[in-house]
Design a protein around this motif. Structure first.
Motif, short mmCIF file in Angstrom:
data_model
loop_
_atom_site.label_atom_id
_atom_site.label_comp_id
_atom_site.label_asym_id
_atom_site.label_seq_id
_atom_site.Cartn_x
_atom_site.Cartn_y
_atom_site.Cartn_z
N VAL A 103 1.00 -1.13 -0.17
CA VAL A 103 -0.15 0.00 -0.12
C VAL A 103 0.85 1.30 -0.19
O VAL A 103 0.57 1.97 -0.81
CB VAL A 103 -0.85 0.02 0.95
CG1 VAL A 103 -1.62 1.07 1.28
CG2 VAL A 103 -2.01 -0.93 1.04
N TYR A 104 1.89 1.29 0.69
CA TYR A 104 2.82 2.50 1.01
C TYR A 104 3.56 2.82 -0.45
O TYR A 104 3.49 3.78 -0.89
CB TYR A 104 3.88 2.09 1.97
CG TYR A 104 4.88 3.20 2.12
CD1 TYR A 104 4.70 4.44 2.82
CD2 TYR A 104 6.40 2.89 1.65
CE1 TYR A 104 5.64 5.31 2.76
CE2 TYR A 104 7.35 3.68 1.95
CZ TYR A 104 6.85 5.18 2.38
OH TYR A 104 7.95 6.01 2.42
N ILE A 105 4.03 1.57 -1.00
CA ILE A 105 4.69 1.92 -2.43
C ILE A 105 3.74 2.32 -3.27
O ILE A 105 3.89 2.96 -4.33
CB ILE A 105 5.64 0.58 -2.62
CG1 ILE A 105 6.72 0.24 -1.55
CG2 ILE A 105 6.30 0.80 -3.95
CD1 ILE A 105 7.22 -1.08 -1.93
N THR A 106 2.72 1.74 -3.43
CA THR A 106 1.69 2.03 -4.39
C THR A 106 1.14 3.29 -4.19
O THR A 106 1.06 4.05 -5.45
CB THR A 106 0.52 1.10 -4.03
OG1 THR A 106 0.88 -0.25 -4.45
CG2 THR A 106 -0.82 1.42 -5.27
N GLU A 107 1.10 3.94 -3.07
CA GLU A 107 0.58 5.29 -3.09
C GLU A 107 1.46 6.33 -3.33
O GLU A 107 1.33 7.32 -3.52
CB GLU A 107 -0.03 5.46 -1.54
CG GLU A 107 -1.46 4.72 -1.60
CD GLU A 107 -2.11 4.85 -0.03
OE1 GLU A 107 -3.19 4.56 -0.19
OE2 GLU A 107 -1.63 5.66 0.89
N ILE A 108 2.78 6.00 -3.39
CA ILE A 108 4.03 6.88 -3.40
C ILE A 108 4.81 6.89 -4.85
O ILE A 108 5.33 7.67 -5.22
CB ILE A 108 4.99 6.60 -2.13
CG1 ILE A 108 5.57 8.18 -1.74
CG2 ILE A 108 6.11 5.84 -2.69
CD1 ILE A 108 6.41 8.11 -0.79
#
Length: 541
Positions: free
Chosen positions: A136-141
């Motif tokens: 989720v973190y990488i997807t959103e950044i």
């Protein structure tokens, strides 16, 4: 505090959370066949003093020991959605790192099977949090054109964790006494300590910041990660505009709960995300990783089983690289379909070889009931080769895509909990399979391969008809795929999966080669509105 803006460095640090899962897999698979482990946790009937070797834990108990980690991960993944939404993606990952250290201390100090299981449950809780929230973190950044590659690094980190810890455990297997398993179990804390400290220098997810009304910080992070700090970049401006539209609309709705994911407009993508993770487990890959020493022992490798087993870990690391390079060009659908077909082939070949050429072992030949067949000669070499080919087929396909795909499916307001739910399904099935396989090998022998082969056939059919293409699309744009009010769409489903394609315009826009507004006039939109947009109310409600 200084913040890193290079998305590759950000991904490289964050996916250490995935490496924790890899460490756990091989710290168990490399140790369960060693004499110090078998004798320390021995339950008979063979004992070193009288029989010259130890039986170790019984098959169902060993299944429980192995399954305790994914059992804890299931709970951790579910809880991670709440932690992530309240404290942020970054802090959720750091909390996971702290919990991992606590579990590793208990595992390293284990005095009996019960203490070992408790430590592994705590370790699993940590892995559940990290495995759900790192994607989720990488997807959103990440920028859309690099999203697949960067999230896929989660799987690559898992493969590196598996391989590194396997060789550490292999080296420690030559130590005398309990140090043979305590040393590798203690060393597992090192990557978690690194993860916690390194995350201090990474930015928070811009989409989470926007949702918390921290707009200035969100703009700074977007500019830092997508435009080298240039807040005047047209692409950053358009991304920020889309995020603002979504956040402002979602603010008019009540806070999301897990029940939101079962509403008619969400149930299709909820089921896709969950089954992406379920199918990745039902390929049988993690079972291969946990119990590879059993399989190679049955293939006649005897006491030299550890080193040949490690070859599959090298294959796993190397064969994940093509996916990291090309996954955004290949697309998600073709990758999943090819992987399911190839794995089905290798599993059925292994089933045929073992059914035809294997024989029951003689009494006392193997120490574990799970080692229920014996095969030698050319057929045994073919079994080993097909096992390697199976790993080579999984590594660039279902391995990385199972982490890349689910976070892309959901709108911002439900993404944290939706991915947590999907990941919890992964761990629930990981738990079930880890517990199931030793007794299954003991009772139905070669038919275990038939079971997983049928699963691979089923996932091929399911992915073909139900899994749409999301590659190269901004997260806010993926919403349009699931809009069932456009011409040619199916009720509650949206655009038929087999009609979706990889988007090609985003990479040009990121490079500034097209006007930002051009993307809303593309011919591949499905509605007839003048600017090609679908209202946020249509997309989210």
């Amino acid at each position: 505090m200084y913040q890193v803006g290079n998305v590759y460095v950000i991904a490289a640090v964050a996916v250490v959370g995935g490496a924790l899962f890899g460490f756990d897999i091989s710290s168990m698979s490399a140790i369960i066949s060693t004499e110090p482990y078998l004798c320390y946790f021995n339950q008979g009937p063979l004992y070193l003093e009288t029989d010259g070797k130890c039986s170790g834990p019984q098959a169902d108990v060993q299944g429980g020991i192995t399954a305790s980690m994914p059992g804890g991960s299931w709970l951790g993944a579910l809880v991670s959605g709440y932690i992530s939404d309240i404290l942020g993606r970054k802090k959720a990952i750091q909390i996971g790192a702290i919990i991992w250290c606590i579990g590793s201390i208990l595992v390293c100090a284990s005095q009996n099977i019960g203490m070992l299981i408790v430590g592994r449950i705590i370790n699993g809780f940590s892995v559940g949090i990290c495995s759900a929230q790192v994607p989720v973190y990488i997807t959103e950044i990440a920028p859309p054109s690099k999203r697949g590659r960067l999230v896929g690094c989660q799987q690559w980190a898992i493969t590196w964790g598996i391989m590194i810890m396997f060789y550490i455990s292999y080296g420690c297997s030559y130590l005398s006494g309990t140090a043979a398993f305590r040393v590798p179990w203690g060393l597992q804390m090192i990557p978690a300590i690194f993860l916690f400290c390194a995350m201090l220098f990474l930015p928070e997810s811009p989409r989470w910041l926007a949702r918390k009304d921290r707009w200035e910080e969100a703009m700074q992070v977007l500019a830092l990660t997508h435009a080298k700090g240039d807040q005047g970049s047209p692409f950053v401006a358009k991304e920020m505009s889309e995020i603002r539209e979504v956040v402002e609309f979602e603010r008019q709705n009540a806070d999301v709960t897990y029940l939101e994911l079962l509403k008619p407009n969400m149930i299709n993508r909820t089921h896709i995300g969950i089954f992406t993770q379920i199918w990745s487990q039902l390929t049988g890959m993690n079972v291969m990783m946990y119990y590879i020493t059993y399989i190679f022992t049955m293939a006649g490798l005897g006491s030299s089983v550890l080193l040949p087993s490690s070859i599959q870990y090298i294959i796993n690391v190397v064969m994940t690289i093509p996916a990291l390079i090309y996954i955004d060009r290949w697309g998600r659908r073709p990758t999943l379909l090819v992987g399911a077909f190839l794995m089905m082939v290798w599993l059925f070949i292994n089933a045929g070889l073992l059914a035809t050429y294997s024989v029951p072992p003689y009494v006392g030949q193997f120490s574990s009931d799970a080692e229920s067949m014996y095969i030698t000669g050319a057929p045994s070499k073919a079994v080993i080769a097909c096992t390697y080919l199976f790993v080579a087929s999984y590594a660039p396909t279902w391995g990385p895509v199972s982490w890349i795909y689910p976070p892309e499916l959901y709108p911002l307001r439900v993404r944290g909990k939706a991915v947590a739910l999907a990941t919890s399904a992964n761990w629930a099935f990981n738990f079930a399979l880890a517990y199931f396989v030793p007794p299954a090998f003991a009772n139905i022998t070669w038919k275990v391969y038939i079971v997983f082969g049928v699963f691979c056939f089923s996932m091929f059919v399911h992915a073909f008809f139900m899994f749409p293409e999301t590659a190269m699309k901004p997260l806010e744009e993926v919403e349009e795929i699931f809009d069932d009010s456009t011409p040619g769409s199916l009720k509650y489903i949206g655009t038929p999966a087999w009609k979706t394609r990889v988007s090609t315009h985003v990479r040009r826009m990121e490079r500034g080669e097209m006007d930002p507004e051009e993307k809303f006039g593309r011919a591949d939109h499905h509605d007839g509105s003048p600017d090609g947009r679908i209202s946020e109310a249509t997309k989210v409600n």
